[in-house]
Design a protein around this motif. Structure first.
Motif, PDB file in Angstrom:
ATOM      1  N   TYR A  26    -100.122 108.740  60.165  1.00  0.00           N
ATOM      2  CA  TYR A  26     -98.845 109.137  59.567  1.00  0.00           C
ATOM      3  C   TYR A  26     -98.848 110.614  59.185  1.00  0.00           C
ATOM      4  CZ  TYR A  26     -97.896 104.170  58.394  1.00  0.00           C
ATOM      5  OH  TYR A  26     -97.667 102.824  58.414  1.00  0.00           O
ATOM      6  N   VAL A  46    -106.585 101.916  53.730  1.00  0.00           N
ATOM      7  CA  VAL A  46    -106.239 103.328  53.883  1.00  0.00           C
ATOM      8  C   VAL A  46    -107.545 104.095  54.094  1.00  0.00           C
ATOM      9  CG1 VAL A  46    -105.147 105.333  52.817  1.00  0.00           C
ATOM     10  CG2 VAL A  46    -104.160 103.058  52.493  1.00  0.00           C
ATOM     11  N   LEU A  51    -100.925 106.199  50.798  1.00  0.00           N
ATOM     12  CA  LEU A  51     -99.814 105.418  51.329  1.00  0.00           C
ATOM     13  C   LEU A  51     -99.081 104.748  50.183  1.00  0.00           C
ATOM     14  CD1 LEU A  51     -98.648 104.347  54.122  1.00  0.00           C
ATOM     15  CD2 LEU A  51     -99.989 102.294  53.651  1.00  0.00           C
ATOM     16  N   ALA A  80     -95.987 107.374  54.052  1.00  0.00           N
ATOM     17  CA  ALA A  80     -97.149 108.237  53.819  1.00  0.00           C
ATOM     18  C   ALA A  80     -96.821 109.277  52.759  1.00  0.00           C
ATOM     19  CB  ALA A  80     -97.567 108.927  55.108  1.00  0.00           C
ATOM     20  N   THR A  85    -102.403 110.821  56.962  1.00  0.00           N
ATOM     21  CA  THR A  85    -102.745 109.504  56.419  1.00  0.00           C
ATOM     22  C   THR A  85    -103.072 108.570  57.584  1.00  0.00           C
ATOM     23  OG1 THR A  85    -101.427 109.807  54.422  1.00  0.00           O
ATOM     24  CG2 THR A  85    -101.885 107.534  55.076  1.00  0.00           C
TER      25      THR A  85
END
Length: 95
Positions: A26, A46, A51, A80, A85
């Motif tokens: 992202y 993650v 996030l 994001a 991300t």
């Protein structure tokens, strides 16, 4: 910030009859609109960045290194909070 709020298609790491593992990359502001995962357990890890995950209307800010395990027929969405991300999503069919 991206002009398109959706990320590029995820990389499919594994796909089996029992589920799949997807790797998302992202940019800040990108995410997925509300959708469901009824009949599935969802594991969100993650790997880098941060996030914001909304599940059944409850917001979760998930930093790198954290993992959430969720199961609901309600709505999921994500956004994001940082460029770069990276999120691993594992979907496991319960049926």
């Amino acid at each position: 910030m991206s002009t398109d709020p959706r990320p590029l298609s995820p990389q499919v790491l594994v796909k089996t009859p029992a589920g799949r593992a997807l790797l998302f990359e992202y940019r800040v502001g990108e995410g997925l609109p509300p959708h469901t995962h009824a009949g599935q357990a969802v594991v969100v890890a993650v790997l880098r960045g941060r996030l914001r995950l909304s599940v059944d209307g409850r917001e979760h800010e998930v930093p790198a290194g954290e993992v959430l395990h969720l199961q609901t027929s309600g709505l999921f969405s994500s956004r994001a909070l940082e460029d770069g991300t990276r999120v691993l999503v594992t979907l496991l069919d319960l049926g």
